[in-house]
Scaffold this active site. Structure first.
Site, PDB file in Angstrom:
ATOM      1  CG  HIS A   1      12.028 -51.668 -21.722  1.00 41.23           C
ATOM      2  ND1 HIS A   1      11.261 -52.625 -21.146  1.00 41.23           N
ATOM      3  CD2 HIS A   1      11.500 -51.483 -22.963  1.00 41.23           C
ATOM      4  CE1 HIS A   1      10.295 -53.004 -21.993  1.00 41.23           C
ATOM      5  NE2 HIS A   1      10.436 -52.330 -23.094  1.00 41.23           N
TER       6      HIS A   1
ATOM      7  CG  HIS B   1       1.259 -50.802 -23.808  1.00 40.40           C
ATOM      8  ND1 HIS B   1       1.762 -49.779 -24.577  1.00 40.40           N
ATOM      9  CD2 HIS B   1       0.652 -51.657 -24.676  1.00 40.40           C
ATOM     10  CE1 HIS B   1       1.492 -50.012 -25.840  1.00 40.40           C
ATOM     11  NE2 HIS B   1       0.808 -51.136 -25.945  1.00 40.40           N
TER      12      HIS B   1
ATOM     13  CG  ASP C   1       7.649 -55.157 -30.264  1.00 42.97           C
ATOM     14  OD1 ASP C   1       8.760 -54.725 -30.613  1.00 42.97           O
ATOM     15  OD2 ASP C   1       7.072 -54.802 -29.214  1.00 42.97           O
TER      16      ASP C   1
ATOM     17  CG  HIS D   1      10.448 -48.173 -23.849  1.00 39.93           C
ATOM     18  ND1 HIS D   1      11.617 -48.403 -24.526  1.00 39.93           N
ATOM     19  CD2 HIS D   1       9.502 -48.907 -24.497  1.00 39.93           C
ATOM     20  CE1 HIS D   1      11.391 -49.262 -25.517  1.00 39.93           C
ATOM     21  NE2 HIS D   1      10.112 -49.576 -25.532  1.00 39.93           N
TER      22      HIS D   1
ATOM     23  NE  ARG E   1       3.840 -53.205 -29.187  1.00 36.82           N
ATOM     24  CZ  ARG E   1       3.444 -54.403 -28.804  1.00 36.82           C
ATOM     25  NH1 ARG E   1       2.253 -54.571 -28.251  1.00 36.82           N
ATOM     26  NH2 ARG E   1       4.210 -55.464 -28.976  1.00 36.82           N
TER      27      ARG E   1
ATOM     28  CG  ASP F   1      11.239 -51.510 -29.192  1.00 37.15           C
ATOM     29  OD1 ASP F   1      10.585 -52.409 -29.733  1.00 37.15           O
ATOM     30  OD2 ASP F   1      10.978 -51.064 -28.053  1.00 37.15           O
TER      31      ASP F   1
ATOM     32  CD  GLU G   1       6.366 -49.372 -27.134  1.00 42.05           C
ATOM     33  OE1 GLU G   1       5.892 -50.506 -27.284  1.00 42.05           O
ATOM     34  OE2 GLU G   1       7.504 -49.167 -26.664  1.00 42.05           O
TER      35      GLU G   1
ATOM     36  CG  ASP H   1      29.835 -78.726 -21.377  1.00 40.48           C
ATOM     37  OD1 ASP H   1      28.725 -78.892 -21.929  1.00 40.48           O
ATOM     38  OD2 ASP H   1      30.864 -79.335 -21.717  1.00 40.48           O
TER      39      ASP H   1
ATOM     40  CD  GLU I   1       8.165 -50.267 -30.029  1.00 46.12           C
ATOM     41  OE1 GLU I   1       7.914 -51.460 -30.295  1.00 46.12           O
ATOM     42  OE2 GLU I   1       8.745 -49.895 -28.999  1.00 46.12           O
TER      43      GLU I   1
ATOM     44  CG  HIS J   1       5.945 -58.390 -23.135  1.00 46.82           C
ATOM     45  ND1 HIS J   1       6.501 -57.959 -21.958  1.00 46.82           N
ATOM     46  CD2 HIS J   1       5.916 -57.296 -23.927  1.00 46.82           C
ATOM     47  CE1 HIS J   1       6.783 -56.661 -22.043  1.00 46.82           C
ATOM     48  NE2 HIS J   1       6.430 -56.240 -23.235  1.00 46.82           N
TER      49      HIS J   1
ATOM     50  CE1 TYR K   1      -1.390 -54.627 -28.313  1.00 45.50           C
ATOM     51  CE2 TYR K   1      -1.980 -52.840 -26.803  1.00 45.50           C
ATOM     52  CZ  TYR K   1      -1.079 -53.427 -27.674  1.00 45.50           C
ATOM     53  OH  TYR K   1       0.123 -52.824 -27.906  1.00 45.50           O
TER      54      TYR K   1
HETATM   55  N1  GLY Z   1       9.788 -54.572 -27.573  1.00 42.06           N
HETATM   56  C1  GLY Z   1       9.497 -54.232 -26.265  1.00 42.06           C
HETATM   57  C2  GLY Z   1       8.801 -52.946 -26.198  1.00 42.06           C
HETATM   58  O1  GLY Z   1       8.298 -52.471 -27.196  1.00 42.06           O
HETATM   59  O2  GLY Z   1       8.763 -52.304 -25.189  1.00 42.06           O
HETATM   60 MN    MN Z   2       9.161 -50.560 -27.159  1.00 43.03          MN
HETATM   61 MN    MN Z   3       8.752 -53.074 -29.169  1.00 44.15          MN
END
Ligand code: GLY
Ligand code: MN
Ligand code: MN
Length: 441
Positions: A360, A349, A259, A353, A405, A270, A383, A38, A407, A242, A387
């Site tokens: 996103h 990637h 991140d 976004h 990365r 983000d 971003e 619950d 961002e 991720h 890698y």
């Molecule tokens: N934190 C997810 C992205 O950067 O898209």
């Molecule tokens: Mn992002």
């Molecule tokens: Mn991110």
């Protein structure tokens, strides 16, 4: 009326105008998800539903009926219940909905099966977030079918079912002054959390201890939910896009990729930063880091009204490919390498976004099969990353296991752009200076 309520009222007016008299729109709240037995997961309202209502309870449905004499904005919600008030806190109830959320008409959610079909009668188009909540889609079909079965009584069911996404998500894509204010606040809290993470990072800590410092700052500032699960990856883990295990020890000589971003008033931030666990970049780390940073600056420069969505990505890919050739990780002519996507094993990637209520966020990236143009009020992330997987046998060993990365969150303005998260250090010298000062060395 409170500023916030004025904002929601303005959105509803705009949406009502867009759907037009003779039509109807229906949105359901998010549902509670059970963690086990619950125990519930923390509730997060559906973003479309909240955008139009500001109403933060589950088991609710909003209905828009432009031109309806008794009121155009209807809410179905839970009735006030003393037992609920005692155990988990008071819910708005029907009176609260009218008083605090400016609904024209409020009904108990338990009565929706009796009332909603009547609202669908003789409407032309039914707008709803098609496909987003399949159980609710089915209910709408059932209610429409009920109306259709009474056609001999002279009533008609909506002839057209239309996804509300296009109308509503175009609205959500262009942020109002109120929304930008919330996003700046989210950004400010996350910037400070990243700075604290850099300052408190030490060799031998666990990744989750760094995560704890981030979350402590979010919570301490009143941002009770993250915009997404934080990625805190040391060394090779920085190459896992991720990664959320966040349970490894941070080693001397490794980089740490974080991140993480908080949510403020349902608006996301983000941010990614990558820095050395011991506070000093090695030569190889510095070379790749500077390359990603240069790519990020080149991409951010492309965030201008009138530029198209893909311009920042193209700029980042160009700088990264040139740099990988200069460092000897790629061989060949830059233009051919870009055409053949030779960078993809190291940059797999896209460069960003949309950002908003969802990390996103909603909004089309292409219109009529063309990348759309950037407009003032849009917010996007920039971003780029590199890698070099630990088993990348084709490159010199010294590069392997480096994941980077960088961002930031960028608002498109009339004249260009504003980087909402720019106070997070990212120059090599600034990061090293900050960490040296924190380490007392
Ligand atoms: N934190 C997810 C992205 O950067 O898209
Ligand atoms: Mn992002
Ligand atoms: Mn991110």
């Amino acid at each position: 009326m409170l500023k916030k309520q004025q904002e929601f009222a303005r959105r509803r007016q705009q949406f009502l105008r867009m759907i037009g008299v003779g039509n109807i729109a229906v949105f359901a709240s998010a549902s509670i998800s059970m963690r086990n037995s619950d125990v519930e997961f923390p509730f997060r309202q559906n973003s479309d539903f909240f955008y139009l209502s500001g109403f933060d309870e589950p088991e609710s449905v909003i209905v828009f009926v432009p031109g309806r004499k008794q009121g155009e904005y209807i809410l179905f919600c839970r009735e006030f219940d003393e037992k609920t008030a005692l155990w988990v806190g008071a819910n708005a109830g029907l009176d609260g909905a009218i008083k605090d959320y400016a609904v024209d008409d409020a009904f108990p959610i338990d009565d929706i099966d009796d009332i909603l079909p009547g609202l669908l009668e003789n409407k032309n188009c039914l707008y709803f977030p098609m496909g987003a909540q399949p159980n609710f889609d089915q209910k709408l079909m059932d209610w429409s079918q009920q109306v259709r079965s009474r056609s001999r009584a002279g009533v008609s069911a909506p002839a057209e079912f239309i996804s509300s996404d296009h109308l509503l998500h175009e609205m959500r894509l262009i942020k109002s002054a109120y929304e930008i204010k919330q996003m700046k606040k989210a950004a400010k809290i996350s910037v400070a959390a990243h700075i604290k993470a850099m300052q408190s990072c030490r060799v031998g800590m666990y990744e989750y201890q760094v995560e704890a410092n981030l979350k402590h700052h979010f919570m301490n500032e009143g941002a009770q939910q993250e915009a997404y699960p934080a990625i805190v990856g040391g060394g090779n883990n920085g190459c896992v896009l991720h990664y959320i295990d966040n349970n490894a020890v941070l080693k001397d000589g490794d980089l740490l990729l974080i991140d993480a971003g908080c949510e403020w008033e349902k608006y996301a931030s983000d941010i990614t930063r990558t820095f050395p666990v011991n506070g000093v970049f090695s030569d190889e780390q510095k070379a790749l880091y500077q390359l990603v940073l240069d790519a990020q600056y080149a991409a951010i420069e492309q965030v201008q009204p009138g530029h198209h969505w893909n311009d920042p990505h193209d700029a980042a890919v160009k700088v990264l490919t040139q740099g990988l050739v200069a460092l000897g990780l790629l061989k060949g002519q830059v233009s051919t390498l870009i055409k053949n996507e030779a960078y993809k094993p190291y940059y797999m990637h896209r460069t960003g976004h949309w950002l908003g209520m969802d990390v996103h966020d909603v909004g089309d990236y292409k219109l009529d099969n063309q990348w759309r143009l950037l407009e003032p009020g849009m917010v996007l992330t920039v971003e780029p990353g590199l890698y070099i997987q630990p088993d990348a046998k084709e490159v010199d060993e010294k590069w392997r296991g480096i994941g980077i990365r960088i961002e930031d969150d960028v608002l498109v303005t009339k004249k260009g752009h504003e980087v909402l998260t720019e106070a997070t250090p990212k120059e090599v010298v600034d990061i090293e200076r900050l960490m040296r000062a924190a380490n007392g060395t």
